[in-house]
Write a protein that holds these residues in place. Structure first.
Motif, PDB file in Angstrom:
ATOM      1  N   LEU A 119       0.807  -1.208   0.000  1.00 15.28           N
ATOM      2  CA  LEU A 119       0.000   0.000   0.000  1.00 15.28           C
ATOM      3  C   LEU A 119       0.848   1.270   0.000  1.00 15.28           C
ATOM      4  O   LEU A 119       0.355   2.356  -0.336  1.00 15.28           O
ATOM      5  N   LEU A 120       2.100   1.139   0.366  1.00 15.75           N
ATOM      6  CA  LEU A 120       3.022   2.280   0.336  1.00 15.75           C
ATOM      7  C   LEU A 120       3.854   2.314  -0.944  1.00 15.75           C
ATOM      8  O   LEU A 120       4.575   3.282  -1.195  1.00 15.75           O
ATOM      9  N   GLY A 121       3.768   1.262  -1.747  1.00 19.07           N
ATOM     10  CA  GLY A 121       4.616   1.133  -2.931  1.00 19.07           C
ATOM     11  C   GLY A 121       3.996   1.733  -4.177  1.00 19.07           C
ATOM     12  O   GLY A 121       2.863   2.224  -4.189  1.00 19.07           O
ATOM     13  N   THR A 122       4.741   1.640  -5.258  1.00 21.80           N
ATOM     14  CA  THR A 122       4.302   2.204  -6.532  1.00 21.80           C
ATOM     15  C   THR A 122       3.222   1.354  -7.203  1.00 21.80           C
ATOM     16  O   THR A 122       2.518   1.828  -8.085  1.00 21.80           O
ATOM     17  N   GLU A 123       3.109   0.094  -6.781  1.00 22.59           N
ATOM     18  CA  GLU A 123       2.111  -0.806  -7.374  1.00 22.59           C
ATOM     19  C   GLU A 123       0.863  -0.926  -6.493  1.00 22.59           C
ATOM     20  O   GLU A 123       0.201  -1.953  -6.466  1.00 22.59           O
ATOM     21  N   ARG A 124       0.571   0.140  -5.771  1.00 23.59           N
ATOM     22  CA  ARG A 124      -0.551   0.116  -4.831  1.00 23.59           C
ATOM     23  C   ARG A 124      -1.874  -0.247  -5.504  1.00 23.59           C
ATOM     24  O   ARG A 124      -2.605  -1.111  -5.031  1.00 23.59           O
ATOM     25  N   GLN A 125      -2.165   0.408  -6.620  1.00 24.18           N
ATOM     26  CA  GLN A 125      -3.450   0.165  -7.264  1.00 24.18           C
ATOM     27  C   GLN A 125      -3.570  -1.267  -7.758  1.00 24.18           C
ATOM     28  O   GLN A 125      -4.639  -1.876  -7.672  1.00 24.18           O
ATOM     29  N   ALA A 126      -2.473  -1.815  -8.271  1.00 23.17           N
ATOM     30  CA  ALA A 126      -2.494  -3.211  -8.726  1.00 23.17           C
ATOM     31  C   ALA A 126      -2.776  -4.143  -7.554  1.00 23.17           C
ATOM     32  O   ALA A 126      -3.519  -5.129  -7.683  1.00 23.17           O
ATOM     33  N   PHE A 127      -2.200  -3.836  -6.393  1.00 25.88           N
ATOM     34  CA  PHE A 127      -2.439  -4.639  -5.197  1.00 25.88           C
ATOM     35  C   PHE A 127      -3.899  -4.556  -4.773  1.00 25.88           C
ATOM     36  O   PHE A 127      -4.547  -5.570  -4.466  1.00 25.88           O
ATOM     37  N   LEU A 128      -4.454  -3.339  -4.781  1.00 19.03           N
ATOM     38  CA  LEU A 128      -5.859  -3.157  -4.409  1.00 19.03           C
ATOM     39  C   LEU A 128      -6.776  -3.919  -5.363  1.00 19.03           C
ATOM     40  O   LEU A 128      -7.776  -4.514  -4.954  1.00 19.03           O
ATOM     41  N   ASP A 129      -6.425  -3.898  -6.661  1.00 13.12           N
ATOM     42  CA  ASP A 129      -7.276  -4.546  -7.663  1.00 13.12           C
ATOM     43  C   ASP A 129      -7.276  -6.064  -7.516  1.00 13.12           C
ATOM     44  O   ASP A 129      -8.316  -6.711  -7.707  1.00 13.12           O
ATOM     45  N   ARG A 130      -6.124  -6.648  -7.177  1.00 13.03           N
ATOM     46  CA  ARG A 130      -6.055  -8.109  -7.131  1.00 13.03           C
ATOM     47  C   ARG A 130      -6.376  -8.681  -5.743  1.00 13.03           C
ATOM     48  O   ARG A 130      -6.554  -9.892  -5.607  1.00 13.03           O
ATOM     49  N   TYR A 131      -6.444  -7.822  -4.742  1.00 14.87           N
ATOM     50  CA  TYR A 131      -6.731  -8.313  -3.387  1.00 14.87           C
ATOM     51  C   TYR A 131      -8.145  -8.891  -3.343  1.00 14.87           C
ATOM     52  O   TYR A 131      -9.063  -8.406  -4.013  1.00 14.87           O
TER      53      TYR A 131
END
Length: 806
Positions: free
Chosen positions: A537-549
């Motif tokens: 959530l602090l990284g540059t791939e935050r949105q990708a993490f949110l989308d796949r969670y």
């Protein structure tokens, strides 16, 4: 039985009772089941009114010779069905927790839905009869109807402050019988003694002591029900208000030992406690306190004690703000850690009174201590209207573990955990001050990561270039505590976080500069989920993490304040496939319940409102597509606007009850004014009137969306009466415009296609039934601003459709 004039006052009183009953049912179902059944109640009420219009359209020739008798039968049915329908609904063995895997539960939900519809069906029949028979007085009849409804929306709130819900139900039954008596007088029915009979019945019902059969019976799955099954438990106090039914329980055999997430290393146990349940959920506890701090040592073994160990020397006697002080657990924790001044904010006056008065001796006069200052109010409202700066703002663990883990808050709007809320809290901190928020631990992580994501977004909006340097999070075996600092954490503070966690076998989930091998040491998980989530959530791939969670953990905002909504459709199928391995417990079941309510509202309204007309000879009067579209559109748009603007005013009025009562009443009363104006202006051209109304609705809505946040922020310091007056003034022009399209369309049909009026009434009722639930569903995904803009577009569609009326 001669009929000479409309029963204006009877309609006003009956309308008041019906709306009060609708509001009351939301309170009753909060106690018996859970609060989000409010959406089903609104939908059931609209279905009852719509179905009554269909029944009237089909039977009006048979009813016409007996208008007075039919009215009286319908009014009497309304009165007695108010308590009867609710009592029968309690007998339906519906368990929401089994909705997704027990095939009989949807049918039971439908049974409750239809039972709740019945009083509104007969009440709507009364109003429809009068409007149909006395069409020449429609303006005045509608005015009494709307004014009565507005009075009911306010009056029931007042009643709930002075008596419990089941007694309010008796009062509404008595008033409905009184409304029938008034109708006998106004309609000059024979014999005249019938009025005395109904007044007598009303007095008997009002004086009747409520027996056990009238009491609400909470679900056996609620925390209170489970607690009372234990030998030695007894209820020693009950209080009720519109905010909740409070039950205090004492154990004579096994003392309560409530310390959420206490370290497994702890050697100190809590003192004796009394359990406090709100609407059957809980418990919170009132802890025995005699002024000696040593027995409170157990409070240092909770994850929520972390900030007191991190605050630096200048904050050795910190100024602490506790939001959601409740029965005083977090206040005691602040006292134990040497707080110099404690401001405790609690919304429910009854809970404050329990600690201050009823159990003041047991609680050691906690809220009367010189360093403790207690405030009755909503958390956001208090922070917005006070300028004090705090070394620590502690957001208490407000909900019960059982409710949170079952996903029962999924439809609950919470303005306590939004991005804007966290920004507000941070702005009230001293330099180096901290915000601490404690939540229940859930696996896989849901609300803890959503809270972390919300904090990151709040810091970024505040212009913080490196949010990672201001965040820390630890977890125990049952709770998670997040720290958000007003400045970067120092090396000394980080060392204090690590030492606090090590001594209590709590796991550090995140701190600035943390290594992966420092996570997941004590309360072992298959993977360090919390650390990995925080880093993502602090990284540059935050949105990708949110989308796949697998769960929805996007930051909550004031426009989408559904912090507890975690449901994702793309994960639902996977979890359902794992139901035999326990996957169903991971589903946020309140969201599927909302979808099920929408589907049953859609099906029920077709079967009870539209289908009867379609199979009768009335099908020959089927309206044109433009007529159907017009009445469908204005029904949907009105519900969308009403529900969305209630939420927009919650923060300004700083009280959810004020927002519901004031906004609902204002919308009803001023929509009635709009309807009256529509009749006065009918000679000016219906197309022109509706077009002007639609343009005004669009203009006002866009302006309000743009400026209301700033206006509210600038005026939020005013007194409650002043803010209520401002709210009414803001709603009035919008509601007047929204009241114009429906009567304008009806008057247009009366002169061009009168036989299509029953269809128009039914289609509008159908839209209201579906719109009540659909508005909430859309708000969860798109936000309330989008719902308002969508309503504007739908009103525009209605304006275009009106031009094509024959």
């Amino acid at each position: 039985m001669p009929v000479l004039k409309p029963p204006f006052f009877a309609i006003g009183l009956l309308s008041s009772c019906l709306l009060a009953y609708e509001v009351l049912l939301t309170r009753l179902f909060s106690i018996v089941l859970w609060h989000h059944f409010a959406y089903m109640i609104i939908s059931a009420a609209m279905l009852g009114f719509g179905a009554s219009g269909t029944a009237l359209a089909l039977l009006k020739e048979k009813i016409a010779p007996h208008i007075g008798a039919v009215y009286l039968i319908a009014a009497t049915s309304t009165a007695f069905l108010m308590p009867l329908a609710f009592l029968l609904a309690q007998q339906v063995p519906f368990n929401p927790l089994e909705l997704l895997w027990d095939g009989t539960q949807p049918a039971k939900l439908l049974a409750i839905y239809l039972l709740m519809m019945l009083p509104f069906f007969f009440g709507g029949l009364c109003m429809g009869l009068v409007l149909w028979h006395f069409g020449g007085n429609a303006g005045r009849i509608y005015a009494f109807d709307i004014l009565g409804a507005g009075a009911g929306s306010l009056g029931v709130i007042g009643l709930l402050y002075v008596m419990p819900p089941h007694k309010v139900l008796i009062v509404l039954t008595a008033l409905s019988l009184a409304a029938a008596a008034v109708a006998v007088i106004e309609l000059e029915m024979r014999p005249k003694w019938m009025a005395k009979v109904f007044f007598g019945l009303a007095l008997i019902v009002a004086a009747m002591p409520p027996g056990n059969w009238m009491l609400t019976h909470p679900s056996t799955y609620k925390d209170l029900s489970q607690t009372l099954n234990i030998t030695g438990m007894r209820v020693i106090e009950e209080r009720s208000s519109p905010l909740g039914q409070i039950t205090v329980v004492e154990s004579s055999r096994i003392p309560f030992r409530h310390a959420p997430g206490m370290s497994l290393n702890a050697m100190d146990e809590p003192p004796p406690q009394l359990a406090v349940f709100v609407d059957g959920n809980g418990p919170a506890v009132i802890t025995r306190f005699d002024g000696t701090l040593a027995p409170l040592a157990y409070l240092d073994q909770l994850t929520s004690a972390l900030p007191y160990h991190v605050l630096n020397e200048p904050h050795s006697r910190p100024h602490v703000l506790v939001l959601g002080a409740g029965a005083g657990g977090d206040v005691l924790q602040a006292l134990y850690h040497g707080a110099g001044k404690i401001d405790a904010v609690e919304l429910d006056r009854n809970i404050i009174d329990l600690v201050q008065r009823r159990f003041s001796g047991f609680a050691g006069n906690l809220y009367a201590r010189p360093e403790v200052h207690t405030y009755e109010g909503e958390a956001r409202g208090f922070v917005n209207t006070h300028d004090d700066r705090y070394d620590l703002i502690q957001v208490a663990l407000l909900d019960s573990f059982g409710v949170a883990s079952a996903g029962l808050y999924g439809l609950s709007e919470s303005y306590l955990y939004t991005v804007e809320a966290l920004q507000t809290y941070l702005n009230r901190l001293t330099p180096g001050g901290m915000l601490a928020v404690t939540r229940w631990l859930s696996l896989p992580p849901r609300d803890s990561l959503k809270l972390f994501a919300t904090a990151v977004a709040a810091l970024e909006r505040a212009g913080v270039s490196n949010p990672a340097a201001r965040l820390a999070m630890i977890r125990g075996w049952k709770t998670v505590t997040l720290l958000v600092k007003h400045s970067d954490f120092t090396s000394g503070e980080i060392a204090a976080i690590k030492e606090f966690s090590r001594a209590r076998s709590f796991d550090v989930a995140y701190y600035p500069g943390m290594r992966a091998d420092e996570a997941n040491r004590y309360n072992l998980l298959a993977q360090p989920y919390f650390y990995e989530g925080a880093v993502a959530l602090l990284g540059t791939e935050r949105q990708a993490f949110l989308d796949r969670y697998k769960f929805s953990i996007e930051p909550a905002t004031d426009d989408r304040p559904y912090f507890f909504h975690f449901f994702k459709w793309n994960a639902a199928a996977e979890l359902f496939a794992l139901r035999e391995q326990g996957g169903m417990a991971l589903l946020d079941w309140s969201y599927p319940l909302l979808v099920a309510t929408l589907l049953q509202a859609f099906v029920a309204s077709i079967l009870l409102v539209l289908a009867p007309l379609a199979v009768s000879r009335r099908r020959r009067a089927l309206p044109t597509l433009r007529v159907a579209l017009y009445f469908l559109a204005i029904g949907l748009a009105f519900m969308f606007m009403e529900i969305a603007f209630i939420q927009k005013f919650v923060l300004f009025l700083a009280h959810p009850l004020y927002a519901v009562a004031v906004v609902l009443c204002a919308f009803l009363v001023f929509a009635g004014v709009g309807s009256w104006l529509a009749e006065r202006w009918r000679g000016r051209g219906s197309n022109r009137n509706v077009s002007l109304a639609v343009v005004a609705i669009a203009t006002l809505s866009v302006i309000y969306l743009a400026v209301l946040p700033s206006v509210f922020q600038g005026l939020i310091h005013l007194s409650d009466p002043a803010k209520i007056a401002i709210s009414v003034a803001l709603i009035a022009p919008l509601a007047v415009c929204m009241g114009i399209p429906f009567p304008t369309g009806m008057m247009r049909l009366a002169s061009t296609a009168q036989d299509a009026i029953p269809w128009a009434w039914a289609i509008n009722g159908f839209a209201s039934v579906v719109g009540a639930v659909l508005a909430t569903l859309l708000a969860i995904h798109l936000g309330f601003a989008a719902v308002i803009l969508l309503a504007v577009l739908i009103y525009g569609l209605a304006g275009a459709a009106l031009k094509g009326f024959a």
